[in-house]
Write a protein that holds these residues in place. Structure first.
Motif, short mmCIF file in Angstrom:
data_model
loop_
_atom_site.label_atom_id
_atom_site.label_comp_id
_atom_site.label_asym_id
_atom_site.label_seq_id
_atom_site.Cartn_x
_atom_site.Cartn_y
_atom_site.Cartn_z
N ARG A 164 -35.36 -6.72 21.24
CA ARG A 164 -35.43 -8.21 20.99
C ARG A 164 -35.84 -8.37 19.55
N ALA A 165 -36.61 -7.33 18.79
CA ALA A 165 -36.75 -7.76 17.57
C ALA A 165 -35.72 -8.03 16.53
N ILE A 166 -34.53 -7.33 16.76
CA ILE A 166 -33.36 -7.37 16.21
C ILE A 166 -32.29 -8.31 16.57
N GLY A 167 -32.78 -9.08 17.87
CA GLY A 167 -31.67 -10.22 18.68
C GLY A 167 -31.15 -9.55 19.71
N ALA A 168 -31.21 -8.48 19.78
CA ALA A 168 -30.25 -7.75 20.95
C ALA A 168 -30.89 -8.12 22.28
N ALA A 169 -30.95 -9.54 22.50
CA ALA A 169 -31.39 -9.88 23.78
C ALA A 169 -30.84 -9.49 25.15
N ARG A 170 -29.35 -9.71 25.00
CA ARG A 170 -28.80 -9.32 26.15
C ARG A 170 -28.82 -7.92 26.72
N ILE A 171 -28.70 -7.08 25.53
CA ILE A 171 -28.78 -5.70 25.78
C ILE A 171 -30.28 -5.46 26.49
N SER A 172 -31.14 -5.85 25.86
CA SER A 172 -32.40 -5.75 26.47
C SER A 172 -32.52 -6.35 27.99
N MET A 173 -31.93 -7.49 28.11
CA MET A 173 -31.95 -7.87 29.62
C MET A 173 -31.37 -6.63 30.48
N ASN A 174 -30.13 -6.35 30.19
CA ASN A 174 -29.13 -5.46 30.94
C ASN A 174 -29.93 -4.25 31.18
N VAL A 175 -30.60 -3.52 30.13
CA VAL A 175 -31.44 -2.43 30.69
C VAL A 175 -32.48 -2.49 31.83
N THR A 176 -33.33 -3.68 31.46
CA THR A 176 -33.98 -4.00 32.70
C THR A 176 -33.32 -4.39 34.04
N LEU A 177 -32.26 -5.00 34.06
CA LEU A 177 -31.86 -5.47 35.07
C LEU A 177 -31.19 -3.95 36.06
N THR A 178 -30.67 -3.20 35.00
CA THR A 178 -30.39 -1.66 35.70
C THR A 178 -31.65 -1.13 36.69
N GLY A 179 -32.64 -1.08 35.87
CA GLY A 179 -34.00 -0.64 36.83
C GLY A 179 -33.93 -1.44 38.05
N ALA A 180 -34.05 -2.83 37.88
CA ALA A 180 -34.19 -3.52 39.19
C ALA A 180 -33.25 -3.53 40.45
N ILE A 181 -32.07 -3.11 39.72
CA ILE A 181 -30.88 -2.56 40.72
C ILE A 181 -31.17 -1.46 41.50
N ILE A 182 -31.79 -0.62 40.75
CA ILE A 182 -31.98 0.77 41.37
C ILE A 182 -33.18 0.53 42.36
N SER A 183 -34.15 -0.05 42.03
CA SER A 183 -35.41 -0.60 43.27
C SER A 183 -34.92 -1.38 44.24
N ALA A 184 -33.86 -2.47 44.17
CA ALA A 184 -33.43 -3.10 45.03
C ALA A 184 -32.65 -2.32 46.05
N ILE A 185 -31.86 -1.03 45.73
CA ILE A 185 -31.40 -0.09 46.75
C ILE A 185 -32.18 0.76 47.50
N THR A 186 -33.40 1.35 46.47
CA THR A 186 -34.04 2.33 47.07
C THR A 186 -35.25 1.80 47.70
N ASP A 187 -35.77 0.65 47.70
CA ASP A 187 -36.76 -0.02 48.21
C ASP A 187 -36.87 0.05 49.72
N PRO A 188 -35.58 -0.63 50.38
CA PRO A 188 -35.41 -0.80 51.61
C PRO A 188 -35.29 0.46 52.42
N LEU A 189 -34.68 1.64 51.51
CA LEU A 189 -34.14 2.78 52.07
C LEU A 189 -35.46 3.80 52.34
N LEU A 190 -36.46 3.60 51.14
CA LEU A 190 -37.50 4.42 51.40
C LEU A 190 -38.75 3.83 52.20
N ILE A 191 -38.78 2.55 52.14
CA ILE A 191 -40.18 1.86 52.74
C ILE A 191 -39.86 1.66 54.41
N LEU A 192 -38.47 1.17 54.64
CA LEU A 192 -38.10 0.67 55.95
C LEU A 192 -37.42 2.07 56.82
N VAL A 193 -36.42 2.45 56.30
CA VAL A 193 -35.35 3.18 56.70
C VAL A 193 -35.98 4.53 56.89
#
Length: 477
Positions: A164-193
Motif C-alpha cells: 500500500r505504501a507504494i500504491g500497489a493496492a490491487r496486489i495487496s487486495m488480491n493477496v488477502t483475497l487468496t487467503g480468504a478463498i482458502i478459508s472459504a473452502i476449508t472452513d466447511p470441510l474441517l468444521i462440518l464435514v
C-alpha cells in the motif's frame, strides 16, 4: 544476466486526484479487509450450525484475545508503512528498502514471542474474561492452535502495508483475497464435514494466514521493497520505525482492551449475551470494511505527500476521507436496518442474542460514524508525526469512553452494555477529528513541526551500496 530490471518503488500519490486515490485505496483495502473478516464470520456461521452455545461463546472469548494479538501486528505494519511511505515520497528509495528489511525481521521475532506466550497462558487469560466450563476449554484449544502462527500475520500485514505504501493496492487486495478463498473452502470441510468443530476453524485460520504470508512476501520482493538487511543498521532502523510503531501498537491495543471489558460485562448476562456480542463484533468489520480500511489506506497518501512537501494534498486527503466515512455508515445502516431479520436467522440467534443484533441494526450502528472519524484522525496522527495523539484518543475511548458508560449500562441489562459502548465513541471521535484538523493546519513547509514528522536516516555505511547492488541482481533476470 538478462531480463527486466527490478521494479522500483515510486511516489504514486504525489500526483493525480486525491479523491480518486482515497476511493481506490479504501475500496481495494476494504475488499481485502472484508475477505479477512469474512473468514471470522464464516467460522462463527458454521460453528453456530453445530447448535452448541458453548462453542459459539468460545469464539467470542477467543476472539477477544486474538484481537489483542492482531492489534500488535497492525501497529507494527502501520509503522513500517508510514516510514517507508515518507522515504519513498522524499525519493529515498534505497533507504526505504533497507528499513523495510530490517524491521521485517524484528516484526517476526516480536510476534513469535507474543504468539507462544499467548498459547502458554491461554487458560488463565480466558479465565480473566469470565470463560468457564466447556466454553473455556474450547476457546483454549483454539488459541493454542492459532497463536503460535502469529508471525504469519506479521508477514502478511507487513507486506500488505508495504504494498500500500507504494500504491500497489490491487496486489495487496488480491493477496488477502487468496487467503480468504482458502478459508472459504476449508472452513466447511474441517468444521462440518470432518466434524472438527472449533479445532477445524483454528486449522483453517492457520492455513489461510500461511498462504497470505507466502504470496505477500513474494509480491513485495518482486516490487523491489526488500533489500538485504544490514546488521549495523537493524537497531537504528528499528528505532526509527518504532517511533511510529510503538504508539500505533498502544493505539490499536486500546480497542481490543475495551472489547475485553465489554465481553466480561456481557458474560455476566449468560452465554447468549456473549454469543450476541460475538456475532456483532464479526458483522461490524465486514459491514464497515471501507471505514476500517481507511486507517491503512489513507496513511500512504498522507505520508508520501508529507515527504514531498505537498501539504495542501494532505489536508484534502483528510476532508475526502471524512466524507467517505459518512457515506459508508449511512449506506450500511440502511442495508442492515432492512435485513436485520435475515441476519438473526442466518446466525440462529435467539433470545438475548437476537435482541442485541436487532438493537445494533436499528440504533447503535449510528455510532460508527464517530468511530470512523476516530480512525481517520488516528491515521493522520500516525502518518504526520503525531502518533502519541492517536494513542491518547484511542485509550481515552477504550477507558473513559467505555468503562464508565458500560458500567452504567450494565444496570439496564445487556442492551445497556451495548449502548454504553457506543456512547463514548461520540465524544472521543468528535474531539479526535477536530484535533486532526488542528494538526494539519499547523503543518507548513520547512517549519519545526513538519521537519520533526520526517524521518532522519543516517547515511549509508561502508559496504552498504555494494550489498544493495547485489540484491538488485538477485531480483533481476
Amino acid at each position: 544476466m538478462g531480463g527486466n530490471p527490478v521494479n522500483r518503488p515510486h511516489a504514486a500519490f504525489c500526483t493525480g486526484r486525491i479523491a480518486r486515490h482515497v476511493i481506490v485505496m479504501a475500496g481495494t483495502g476494504a475488499i481485502g479487509l472484508m475477505a479477512v473478516f469474512i473468514v471470522d464470520l464464516l467460522n462463527l456461521f458454521y460453528i453456530s450450525w453445530l447448535g452448541d452455545p458453548a462453542q459459539t461463546a468460545a469464539i467470542g472469548f477467543a476472539g477477544a484475545i486474538s484481537y489483542i494479538q492482531i492489534a500488535v501486528s497492525i501497529g507494527l505494519s502501520i509503522g513500517i508503512g508510514a516510514i517507508t511511505g515518507r522515504l519513498i515520497g522524499a525519493g529515498r528509495i534505497e533507504q526505504a528498502r533497507r528499513v523495510a528489511s530490517s524491521f521485517g525481521i524484528v516484526m517476526l521475532g516480536v510476534c513469535l514471542l507474543i504468539g507462544l506466550a499467548t498459547a502458554w497462558l491461554a487458560g488463565p487469560l480466558l479465565g480473566l474474561l469470565g470463560a468457564r466450563g466447556e466454553a473455556a476449554r474450547q476457546a483454549t484449544i483454539f488459541l493454542e492452535i492459532v497463536s503460535p502462527g502469529l508471525p504469519l500475520i506479521a508477514v502478511g500485514m507487513g507486506c500488505s502495508g508495504l504494498l500500500r505504501a507504494i500504491g500497489a493496492a490491487r496486489i495487496s487486495m488480491n493477496v488477502t483475497l487468496t487467503g480468504a478463498i482458502i478459508s472459504a473452502i476449508t472452513d466447511p470441510l474441517l468444521i462440518l464435514v470432518m466434524g472438527f468443530g472449533l479445532k477445524g476453524a483454528a486449522i483453517s485460520t492457520i492455513l489461510s494466514r500461511l498462504i497470505v504470508a507466502l504470496i505477500g512476501f513474494r509480491c513485495v520482493r518482486s516490487h523491489g521493497l526488500f533489500g538485504r538487511p544490514i546488521r549495523t543498521h537493524v537497531l537504528s532502523d528499528t528505532r526509527l520505525v518504532g517511533q511510529v510503531a510503538m504508539p500505533a501498537i498502544l493505539t490499536n491495543l486500546a480497542t481490543p482492551v475495551g472489547s475485553v471489558f465489554v465481553t466480561h460485562a456481557m458474560a455476566g448476562f449468560g452465554l447468549a449475551a456473549v454469543a450476541g456480542q460475538a456475532t456483532i463484533e464479526r458483522i461490524v468489520p465486514v459491514a464497515f470494511a471501507v471505514v476500517f480500511a481507511l486507517t491503512g489506506s489513507i496513511g500512504p497518501i498522507m505520508s508520501q505527500n508529507l515527504g514531498a512537501g505537498k501539504l495542501d494534498r494532505v489536508r484534502e486527503t483528510l476532508v475526502t476521507s471524512l466524507w467517505l466515512v459518512a457515506a459508508c455508515v449511512a449506506a450500511t445502516w440502511a442495508i442492515l436496518f432492512l435485513t436485520q431479520d435475515i441476519v438473526v436467522r442466518v446466525f440462529s440467534a435467539q433470545g438475548t442474542a437476537a435482541m442485541l443484533i436487532h438493537l445494533f441494526c436499528n440504533w447503535t450502528i449510528a455510532g460508527y460514524v464517530f468511530i470512523g472519524m476516530l480512525f481517520v484522525a488516528n491515521s493522520a496522527f500516525n502518518n504526520l508525526g503525531f502518533p502519541l495523539y492517536s494513542t491518547l484518543f484511542n485509550w481515552g475511548r477504550a477507558t473513559l469512553g467505555t468503562i464508565p458508560f458500560v458500567w452504567m449500562g450494565m444496570h439496564f441489562g445487556p442492551a445497556g452494555v451495548q449502548v454504553g459502548q457506543v456512547l463514548g465513541s461520540v465524544l472521543f471521535g468528535s474531539c479526535a477529528v477536530m484535533t486532526a484538523f488542528s494538526v494539519v493546519r499547523r503543518l507548513h513547509p520547512g517549519d519545526r513541526v513538519t521537519e520533526q514528522a520526517m524521518p532522519v536516516i543516517p547515511p549509508p555505511q561502508s559496504g552498504e551500496a555494494g550489498m544493495i547492488e547485489l540484491d538488485e541482481l538477485d531480483h533481476s533476470a
